[in-house]
Design an enzyme around this catalytic site. Structure first.
Site, PDB file in Angstrom:
ATOM      1  N   GLY A 105       0.843  -1.198   0.000  1.00 40.67           N
ATOM      2  CA  GLY A 105       0.000   0.000   0.000  1.00 40.67           C
ATOM      3  C   GLY A 105       0.873   1.241   0.000  1.00 40.67           C
ATOM      4  O   GLY A 105       2.106   1.145   0.092  1.00 40.67           O
ATOM      5  N   ASP A 106       0.240   2.398  -0.147  1.00 39.46           N
ATOM      6  CA  ASP A 106       0.958   3.672  -0.135  1.00 39.46           C
ATOM      7  C   ASP A 106       2.004   3.787  -1.237  1.00 39.46           C
ATOM      8  O   ASP A 106       3.047   4.417  -1.060  1.00 39.46           O
ATOM      9  CB  ASP A 106       1.620   3.916   1.245  1.00 39.46           C
ATOM     10  CG  ASP A 106       0.594   3.813   2.345  1.00 39.46           C
ATOM     11  OD1 ASP A 106      -0.497   4.379   2.163  1.00 39.46           O
ATOM     12  OD2 ASP A 106       0.872   3.178   3.376  1.00 39.46           O
ATOM     13  N   GLU A 107       1.730   3.184  -2.368  1.00 41.49           N
ATOM     14  CA  GLU A 107       2.660   3.259  -3.492  1.00 41.49           C
ATOM     15  C   GLU A 107       2.528   4.577  -4.244  1.00 41.49           C
ATOM     16  O   GLU A 107       3.358   4.900  -5.088  1.00 41.49           O
ATOM     17  CB  GLU A 107       2.410   2.111  -4.480  1.00 41.49           C
ATOM     18  CG  GLU A 107       2.634   0.709  -3.916  1.00 41.49           C
ATOM     19  CD  GLU A 107       1.382   0.146  -3.275  1.00 41.49           C
ATOM     20  OE1 GLU A 107       0.366   0.869  -3.189  1.00 41.49           O
ATOM     21  OE2 GLU A 107       1.418  -1.024  -2.833  1.00 41.49           O
ATOM     22  N   LYS A 153      -0.778   5.378  -5.481  1.00 47.27           N
ATOM     23  CA  LYS A 153      -1.867   5.089  -6.427  1.00 47.27           C
ATOM     24  C   LYS A 153      -2.768   6.299  -6.624  1.00 47.27           C
ATOM     25  O   LYS A 153      -3.243   6.543  -7.722  1.00 47.27           O
ATOM     26  CB  LYS A 153      -2.725   3.923  -5.916  1.00 47.27           C
ATOM     27  CG  LYS A 153      -1.984   2.615  -5.819  1.00 47.27           C
ATOM     28  CD  LYS A 153      -2.870   1.525  -5.259  1.00 47.27           C
ATOM     29  CE  LYS A 153      -3.258   1.725  -3.805  1.00 47.27           C
ATOM     30  NZ  LYS A 153      -2.146   1.605  -2.852  1.00 47.27           N
ATOM     31  N   GLY A 198      -5.875   5.648   2.237  1.00 47.33           N
ATOM     32  CA  GLY A 198      -5.673   7.088   2.275  1.00 47.33           C
ATOM     33  C   GLY A 198      -4.918   7.485   1.034  1.00 47.33           C
ATOM     34  O   GLY A 198      -3.757   7.136   0.876  1.00 47.33           O
ATOM     35  N   HIS A 199      -5.590   8.146   0.122  1.00 47.27           N
ATOM     36  CA  HIS A 199      -4.949   8.518  -1.140  1.00 47.27           C
ATOM     37  C   HIS A 199      -4.671  10.015  -1.157  1.00 47.27           C
ATOM     38  O   HIS A 199      -5.579  10.829  -1.082  1.00 47.27           O
ATOM     39  CB  HIS A 199      -5.838   8.111  -2.324  1.00 47.27           C
ATOM     40  CG  HIS A 199      -5.894   6.617  -2.492  1.00 47.27           C
ATOM     41  ND1 HIS A 199      -6.812   5.982  -3.278  1.00 47.27           N
ATOM     42  CD2 HIS A 199      -5.115   5.647  -1.965  1.00 47.27           C
ATOM     43  CE1 HIS A 199      -6.598   4.668  -3.225  1.00 47.27           C
ATOM     44  NE2 HIS A 199      -5.586   4.442  -2.429  1.00 47.27           N
ATOM     45  N   GLN A 227      -4.791  -0.299  -0.771  1.00 50.06           N
ATOM     46  CA  GLN A 227      -3.746  -1.139  -0.181  1.00 50.06           C
ATOM     47  C   GLN A 227      -2.851  -1.726  -1.285  1.00 50.06           C
ATOM     48  O   GLN A 227      -2.815  -1.190  -2.377  1.00 50.06           O
ATOM     49  CB  GLN A 227      -4.336  -2.241   0.713  1.00 50.06           C
ATOM     50  CG  GLN A 227      -5.021  -1.711   1.969  1.00 50.06           C
ATOM     51  CD  GLN A 227      -6.480  -1.349   1.762  1.00 50.06           C
ATOM     52  OE1 GLN A 227      -7.218  -2.085   1.143  1.00 50.06           O
ATOM     53  NE2 GLN A 227      -6.897  -0.217   2.264  1.00 50.06           N
ATOM     54  N   LYS A 286       7.959   8.015  -6.996  1.00 50.33           N
ATOM     55  CA  LYS A 286       8.899   8.571  -6.014  1.00 50.33           C
ATOM     56  C   LYS A 286      10.399   8.265  -6.212  1.00 50.33           C
ATOM     57  O   LYS A 286      11.130   8.187  -5.210  1.00 50.33           O
ATOM     58  CB  LYS A 286       8.468   8.145  -4.614  1.00 50.33           C
ATOM     59  CG  LYS A 286       7.176   8.839  -4.161  1.00 50.33           C
ATOM     60  CD  LYS A 286       6.868   8.473  -2.737  1.00 50.33           C
ATOM     61  CE  LYS A 286       6.286   9.641  -1.964  1.00 50.33           C
ATOM     62  NZ  LYS A 286       5.998   9.305  -0.579  1.00 50.33           N
TER      63      LYS A 286
HETATM   64  P1  IMP Z   1      -6.731  -2.935   8.366  1.00 52.27           P
HETATM   65  O1  IMP Z   1      -6.909  -2.860   6.886  1.00 52.27           O
HETATM   66  O2  IMP Z   1      -7.113  -1.658   9.067  1.00 52.27           O
HETATM   67  O3  IMP Z   1      -7.386  -4.139   8.948  1.00 52.27           O
HETATM   68  O4  IMP Z   1      -5.180  -3.095   8.670  1.00 52.27           O
HETATM   69  C1  IMP Z   1      -4.467  -4.279   8.344  1.00 52.27           C
HETATM   70  C2  IMP Z   1      -3.074  -3.967   7.860  1.00 52.27           C
HETATM   71  O5  IMP Z   1      -3.134  -3.312   6.610  1.00 52.27           O
HETATM   72  C3  IMP Z   1      -2.276  -3.025   8.773  1.00 52.27           C
HETATM   73  O6  IMP Z   1      -0.912  -3.377   8.686  1.00 52.27           O
HETATM   74  C4  IMP Z   1      -2.495  -1.662   8.143  1.00 52.27           C
HETATM   75  O7  IMP Z   1      -1.466  -0.756   8.461  1.00 52.27           O
HETATM   76  C5  IMP Z   1      -2.465  -2.041   6.673  1.00 52.27           C
HETATM   77  N1  IMP Z   1      -3.212  -1.122   5.809  1.00 52.27           N
HETATM   78  C6  IMP Z   1      -4.549  -1.051   5.653  1.00 52.27           C
HETATM   79  N2  IMP Z   1      -4.878  -0.115   4.754  1.00 52.27           N
HETATM   80  C7  IMP Z   1      -3.733   0.409   4.310  1.00 52.27           C
HETATM   81  C8  IMP Z   1      -3.418   1.402   3.332  1.00 52.27           C
HETATM   82  O8  IMP Z   1      -4.273   1.982   2.650  1.00 52.27           O
HETATM   83  N3  IMP Z   1      -2.092   1.669   3.140  1.00 52.27           N
HETATM   84  C9  IMP Z   1      -1.125   1.013   3.824  1.00 52.27           C
HETATM   85  N4  IMP Z   1      -1.372   0.062   4.725  1.00 52.27           N
HETATM   86  C10 IMP Z   1      -2.662  -0.237   4.978  1.00 52.27           C
HETATM   87 MG    MG Z   2      -2.347   5.165   1.559  1.00 49.69          MG
END
Ligand code: IMP
Ligand code: MG
Length: 437
Positions: free
Chosen positions: A16-18, A20, A44-45, A221, A328
């Site tokens: 995630g957080d690439e 996108k 979170g975009h 993600q 990045k």
């Molecule tokens: P959950 O999705 O809140 O259940 O979290 C599970 C795992 O996914 C945790 O390690 C979070 O930090 C990670 N995670 C969930 N959504 C994101 C995202 O959009 N970006 C990065 N990590 C995420």
């Molecule tokens: Mg994000």
């Protein structure tokens, strides 16, 4: 990368957080419909438009372009209060969101206070053994659990007081999670306010495709957090792989055209769990600061590592990526050397992991040692020479011929190693900062 009458999937291939949000924003200029198909407000975009920073959690980033339609598909889990807050905050910034622009599928599952409470206590319980997942605390996992358990409310169930009361009659325990009668009342009102947006997003998207419109699916993600193929149990609770995307919206898989994988030039992970190639010390701190690597949802500092080529190859094959996007590389500017995880070695005997040895248990991840290769770095993403300066002065945009030669060879190396062309290289946070290659 967008084709008439087809869906293009943009998906993260790391944790995630690439970035996108930015590429979806760039691509959505030529899309007609932009859709979320899984996850919820754990995402979170971040998008920069000039000096203005906009973060969306639930609404597809396409919402920022007033002439585009956006959909929240059946595979998403939705927190109605968060949605309304997001709509309001965008409207305050001058972006109008009307029911003909935003389609919410009636089948999406609803995140209830009970889900968040359950997640909090289960994380606290796990933390006692140092095993917390490090979730975003948004109730995502428990909501998907209720969906699988077939007792959770769907959007269709909360659109009026009567519907919600009928649901509570069957499932009284969901009422208990509300902290007060005011909180319950606020929730009931919220249901009524989202009602105008609720529709059959699946049928509408199918119709859009039949009309020859261009559909963009915005993954949330990243593949390493996929509930089945990621670093289980340190994963999110939805299926993130390309094979599931069509199902999260309700369109046929045959309508999918391009599958675009997004990767940063290095790696980050927020939350706990295995991270091959993780860095510590000064490089870690420097990259975190330069790259502003703090969670867009939770503000947590992200863990930092080198780009993992082994994982990238694995997920390219699993998802059938047709294109790659590199985000990045500008954050790495100024490094003499840039590392890449080029192999996974068994800690015990230093042998490479075979193709069928992809870890399926946590202990197998700890048995892996990263083999890191180093490549010459770039002082700047561009070759800042006279031609380049002249172009900048005359307002001409820079092209791929302007990329720093070491970055250009880094790109070629990735392409050869992964077997998929890199089509776009982001050169800075803004919409306009990027090069098509
Ligand atoms: P959950 O999705 O809140 O259940 O979290 C599970 C795992 O996914 C945790 O390690 C979070 O930090 C990670 N995670 C969930 N959504 C994101 C995202 O959009 N970006 C990065 N990590 C995420
Ligand atoms: Mg994000």
């Amino acid at each position: 990368m967008l084709t008439a009458g087809r869906a293009t999937i943009v998906m993260g291939v790391q944790f995630g957080d690439e970035g996108k949000g930015k590429i979806v924003d760039v691509l959505s200029e030529s899309a007609d419909l932009v859709c979320r198909v899984q996850g919820g407000n754990n995402a979170g975009h971040t998008i920069w438009i000039g000096k203005q920073k906009i973060v969306t959690h639930l609404l597809p980033s396409g919402i920022l372009r007033p002439e585009k339609k956006v959909a929240i598909g059946a595979g998403v889990v939705l927190d109605p209060l968060v949605l309304l807050k997001e709509i309001k905050s965008l409207e305050d910034q001058g972006i109008s969101i009307s029911p003909d622009r935003l389609w919410i599928d009636a089948r999406a599952h609803v995140i209830m206070p009970k889900h968040r409470l359950f997640e909090k206590s289960s994380e606290e319980q796990l933390a006692k053994d140092g095993a917390a997942i490090g979730t975003t605390g948004r109730g995502i996992g428990p909501t998907y659990a209720s969906k699988a358990h077939r007792d959770g409310p769907r959007v269709a169930d909360i659109l009026s007081r009567e519907r919600l009361e009928a649901f509570f009659e069957r499932h009284p325990d969901y009422r208990e999670g509300f902290a007060s009668s005011e909180a319950l009342e606020e929730f009931i009102q919220a249901g009524g306010r989202i009602a105008p947006f609720v529709t059959d997003a699946a049928v509408r998207s199918q119709e859009a495709l039949k009309k020859g419109l261009k559909v963009l699916i915005e993954g949330a993600q990243g593949a390493m957090l996929d509930v089945a193929f990621g670093t289980y149990p340190y994963v999110t609770s939805s299926s993130l792989i390309a094979g599931s995307a069509a199902g999260g919206l309700g369109i046929p898989p045959t309508s999918v055209g391009h599958i675009v994988g997004v990767t940063k030039a290095y790696a980050t992970r927020v939350g706990n769990g295995p991270f091959v190639g993780e860095l510590s010390g000064s490089v870690e701190t420097l990259l975190r600061e330069k790259g502003q690597e703090f969670g867009a949802t939770t503000g947590r500092p992200r863990r930092i590592g080198w780009l993992d080529l082994v994982a990238l190859r694995y997920f390219t094959s699993l998802n059938g990526l047709t294109d790659l996007v590199l985000m990045k590389p500008d954050v790495l500017s100024g490094f003499d050397q840039v590392g890449l995880v080029s192999d996974y070695l068994h800690r015990k005997n230093q042998k490479s992991l075979g193709a069928l040895d992809w870890p399926t248990r946590l202990s197998e991840w700890s048995d892996i040692e990263a083999s890191i290769s180093y490549h010459p770095g770039w002082t700047d993403v561009f070759n800042v020479d006279n031609t380049f300066n002249e172009k900048q002065r005359t307002g001409k945009t820079s092209g791929k011929e302007d990329l720093h030669k070491n970055l250009a060879s880094f790109i070629r190396l990735l392409e050869t190693q992964v077997g998929v062309p890199i089509r776009y290289v982001s050169t800075g946070p803004e919409r306009s900062e990027g090069v098509w290659i």
